[in-house]
Design an enzyme around this catalytic site. Structure first.
Site, PDB file in Angstrom:
ATOM      1  CB  SER A  81     -11.112  38.095 -19.706  1.00 33.78           C
ATOM      2  OG  SER A  81     -12.279  38.741 -20.193  1.00 33.78           O
ATOM      3  CE  LYS A 150     -12.576  42.173 -17.816  1.00 31.34           C
ATOM      4  NZ  LYS A 150     -11.714  41.120 -18.408  1.00 31.34           N
TER       5      LYS A 150
END
Length: 281
Positions: A81, A150
């Site tokens: 990701s 993230k």
């Protein structure tokens, strides 16, 4: 014989103190049975090797726990990701000093945070199963499960839109130039909804509530992040607000890619976030 006549070894004020034998340190004076003065040398008791080893291990353990709790912790990248900057199984270090006190994550920071609930599959939340790895994880020498990494796109008060005519995210009216670190992965924009890689459907979110952040992976079309948790028009069981991450769950900020060695680098905040204005009051 008076008490003053009995073999006193004290030195009167007008007598010169005795010097030690050549090359010997001066210690406490004692008198042997034959009346000879000798010097008593203090000896420091040395611990046995096994006790010293246990003591050193204990000190090292305490230091490791303190460092993990307040300063630095190790993690690994569990998915794709955050490509292209961070790839599967990369080892990273996060620092916690930046978020001490009232300081909160800033736009552009890459952060590690605890799963807010349902963001990770059970396998990724379990953590290490090997007993040795479990102990090492407790003291910060091995990555723990149940965490995500993230990039912070928006902070409290911000409004985020997707996207302008060039496929750029817009934060508080300012387009983000993210070509240096974003991987679109076939999507037509930098903020695709999970089922809309063509980016035909525009979206916006905000103002972000106090004490929360909005996060996205750099591999925008392959990231379970805040954009995936937003309620879509045809969803009936979605809970509004689940897309925001509480700041209290943030463990720290990524500051170095540690391993593999040939990809070692310091991680810094992209300059594009410096142009984002504060949210309107």
């Amino acid at each position: 014989m008076t008490s003053d006549d009995r073999g006193s070894t004290s030195v009167s004020m007008d007598e010169e103190p005795r010097s030690s034998h050549a090359g010997e340190p001066v210690g406490d004076d004692v008198v042997s049975g034959d009346g000879e003065h000798r010097t008593r040398r203090g000896k420091r008791k040395q611990l046995p090797l096994w006790q010293e080893t246990i003591l050193l291990l204990g000190v090292a353990l305490v230091l490791a726990v303190v460092i993990k709790t307040f300063f630095v912790q190790a993690f690994y990248i569990p998915s794709e990701s955050m490509e292209p900057g961070l790839i599967l199984n990369d080892r990273i270090l996060i620092e916690k000093v930046s978020y001490w006190g009232d300081e909160a994550p800033g736009r552009g920071d890459v952060v590690v945070f605890k799963d807010p609930g349902g963001w990770l599959p059970p396998m990724d939340s379990a953590g290490p199963t090997n007993p040795v790895a479990k102990v090492m994880a407790k003291i910060g020498l091995y990555p723990t499960g149940g965490h995500l990494v993230k990039r912070v796109i928006g902070v409290a008060g911000d409004t985020i839109e997707c996207c302008d005519d060039r496929g750029r995210l817009i934060v508080n009216g300012q387009p983000l130039v993210e070509g240096a670190y974003v991987k679109r992965g076939g999507a037509a924009c930098n903020g695709p909804m999970p089922t809309n890689s063509a980016c035909d459907e525009k979206w916006s979110v905000g103002p972000i509530p106090d004490g929360h952040i909005f996060v996205m992976g750099d591999n925008r079309s392959r990231s379970a992040d805040s954009s995936q948790k937003m309620c879509q028009s045809d969803e009936t069981e979605c809970v509004p607000g689940d897309e925001f991450v509480p700041v209290d769950l943030v463990v720290g900020k990524v500051f170095v890619l540690l391993w593999p060695a040939d990809r070692f680098r310091w991680d810094t905040r992209p300059a594009t976030f410096e142009d984002v204005p504060d949210p309107a009051p």
